[in-house]
Write an enzyme that holds these catalytic residues in place. Structure first.
Site, PDB file in Angstrom:
ATOM      1  N   ASP A  16       0.851  -1.187   0.000  1.00 58.96           N
ATOM      2  CA  ASP A  16       0.000   0.000   0.000  1.00 58.96           C
ATOM      3  C   ASP A  16       0.889   1.241   0.000  1.00 58.96           C
ATOM      4  O   ASP A  16       1.663   1.464   0.929  1.00 58.96           O
ATOM      5  CB  ASP A  16      -0.901  -0.020   1.239  1.00 58.96           C
ATOM      6  CG  ASP A  16      -1.975   1.055   1.201  1.00 58.96           C
ATOM      7  OD1 ASP A  16      -2.032   1.809   0.209  1.00 58.96           O
ATOM      8  OD2 ASP A  16      -2.759   1.150   2.160  1.00 58.96           O
ATOM      9  N   ASP A 112      -2.686   2.379  -6.325  1.00 62.44           N
ATOM     10  CA  ASP A 112      -1.650   2.481  -5.290  1.00 62.44           C
ATOM     11  C   ASP A 112      -1.610   1.299  -4.328  1.00 62.44           C
ATOM     12  O   ASP A 112      -0.988   1.383  -3.271  1.00 62.44           O
ATOM     13  CB  ASP A 112      -1.817   3.777  -4.505  1.00 62.44           C
ATOM     14  CG  ASP A 112      -3.138   3.838  -3.747  1.00 62.44           C
ATOM     15  OD1 ASP A 112      -4.013   2.988  -4.002  1.00 62.44           O
ATOM     16  OD2 ASP A 112      -3.298   4.739  -2.908  1.00 62.44           O
ATOM     17  N   GLU A 113      -2.240   0.192  -4.679  1.00 64.01           N
ATOM     18  CA  GLU A 113      -2.155  -0.978  -3.809  1.00 64.01           C
ATOM     19  C   GLU A 113      -2.381  -2.259  -4.591  1.00 64.01           C
ATOM     20  O   GLU A 113      -3.018  -2.263  -5.645  1.00 64.01           O
ATOM     21  CB  GLU A 113      -3.148  -0.889  -2.651  1.00 64.01           C
ATOM     22  CG  GLU A 113      -4.599  -0.898  -3.082  1.00 64.01           C
ATOM     23  CD  GLU A 113      -5.551  -0.952  -1.905  1.00 64.01           C
ATOM     24  OE1 GLU A 113      -5.333  -1.776  -0.999  1.00 64.01           O
ATOM     25  OE2 GLU A 113      -6.531  -0.178  -1.912  1.00 64.01           O
TER      26      GLU A 113
END
EC number: 2.7.7.7
Length: 419
Positions: A16, A112-113
């Site tokens: 993350d 983003d993860e």
């Protein structure tokens, strides 16, 4: 590629990125480091909302979805920037390339993860060393911090990555669930939103431990099959696989946009619906697909959100038909309260190859004629620009050259998919 295998001893990472948009901007412009920074939709007019913010800004009380005026009141020296999606997309690509060098079992879930399964790799011998090396490589190569959760399944890995930020590495074992997760409030559990939490609170479920121990029949009465699923997660049980191909599956294509200010302006709202449909149509064409259900999402100023849909007899894939249904749904269900967000999606998707097998001769001939005209229009538009052809209805309307506003997370996943 098949999903990762199921066994009791898998090693799953959840990666993350910390304050991703703000971190990318700080990497691009180091003078922003250590300062309260927020990415916002319309900073010039101070009517937009905060998309994300740095830890320095969060320390002053700035939160995601907070109106700009409120954020500036809490943090007068807040630096506001418009989002640069091309920059974020490029950084995300580089990060997922690094993950793919460790294992082919990488599953992005947003820009983003993502998850990765290192069980059957040489890196499984020492997961902590692997996590530290990956974290440092992303930091040194891109100047972007991340947190990593390590666990035997996806749910626990996700919960672990949230425990230490920024630059945290957390191992969460199933035997530690009772000690570490059960005391947490249900609102803190991944997969439980505000409304679900309220329902759980109504039957005296306040903590993850309460959920884990509740009678499953009561949970299913309250939440349906999701009640049992959430209880399993609360007990550390999650059999979902890390599936690199999951990003290729689609049942719907949608686009949504938060307005720079709450609006009751019909012209503005209809213009936004036009833009959202433009984007949906473009992505539908890219997939050579069509859908049978149109859905709209309306989020009001008080964050109350409604979704309404209409199932059609035939598959559709073009702007005119999607727009007709979307406008009809909006006009029927908008209560005239100020709108904060609009979304349009085409659902019950199928590839045109499969649809073609279902068409009778007359339907096919009609569609074929329409397709030939649309191909010609597309070619002219591509060669001469979007202003070369306009419909009779819109010929006096101004044409905008800017890209339509999009649901950026879905666009990112489209990029990640293999052609």
């Amino acid at each position: 590629m098949q999903p990762s295998k199921v066994n009791k001893h898998r090693i799953i990472f959840h990666i993350d990125m910390n304050c991703f948009y703000a971190s990318v901007e700080m990497a691009h412009n180091p003078s922003l480091k250590g300062k309260p920074l927020a990415i916002a939709g319309n900073p010039e007019e101070r009517k937009g909302i905060i998309v994300t913010s740095s830890y320095e800004a969060r320390g002053k009380g700035v939160k995601t979805t907070m109106p700009i005026w409120q954020a500036k009141k809490l943090c007068p020296d807040l630096i506001l920037m418009r989002p640069n999606f091309d920059r974020y997309r490029a950084a995300s690509r580089e990060i997922f390339k690094m993950l793919a060098e460790i294992t082919p079992y990488v599953q992005p879930v947003s820009i983003d993860e993502g998850y990765m399964d290192i069980t059957d790799t040489i890196y499984a011998k020492d997961p902590l060393v692997t996590a530290n090396q990956l974290q440092q490589r992303i930091l040194s190569g891109l100047d972007i911090p991340c947190s990593i959760g390590i666990a035997p399944n996806k749910f626990l890995a996700k919960m672990a990555s949230d425990m230490k930020k920024p630059l945290g590495i957390t191992v969460l074992r199933k035997r530690e669930v009772e000690k570490l997760l059960w005391p947490m409030s249900v609102e803190e559990m991944y997969g439980i939103g505000e409304k679900t939490a309220q329902k759980l609170n109504s039957i005296e479920i306040k903590t993850i431990g309460d959920l884990a121990k509740k009678n499953v029949y009561e949970l299913k009465q309250l939440l349906g099959v999701n009640g049992e699923r959430l209880q399993n997660r609360a007990n550390g049980i999650d059999n979902r696989l890390v599936d690199p191909e999951a990003v290729h599956d689609f049942k719907s294509i949608g686009s949504s946009q938060t307005l720079p200010h709450d609006s009751t302006d019909v012209t503005e709202l209809m213009q936004l619906i036009h833009e959202l449909v433009d984007n949906v149509e473009r992505r539908v064409k890219r997939k050579e697909a069509a859908g049978k259900t149109v859905q709209i999402t309306i989020r009001y100023h008080d964050r109350k959100t409604i979704t309404r849909s209409k199932k059609l007899y035939n598959y559709i894939d073009n702007h005119r038909e999607i727009l007709f249904v979307a406008k009809e749904l909006f006009e029927q269900h908008w209560n005239e309260a100020p709108v904060r967000l609009l979304g349009v999606s085409l659902q019950d998707m199928e590839t045109k190859r499969n649809i073609g097998e279902q068409l009778d001769l007359f339907t096919y001939e009609a569609i074929e004629k329409k397709e030939k005209l649309k191909v010609t229009v597309d070619k002219l538009t591509k060669k001469y620009g979007s202003n070369i052809i306009t419909s009779q209805k819109n010929k006096n309307e101004s044409q905008e050259n800017q890209q339509p506003r999009t649901s950026f997370q879905k666009d990112f996943l489209d990029d990640y998919k293999k052609p």
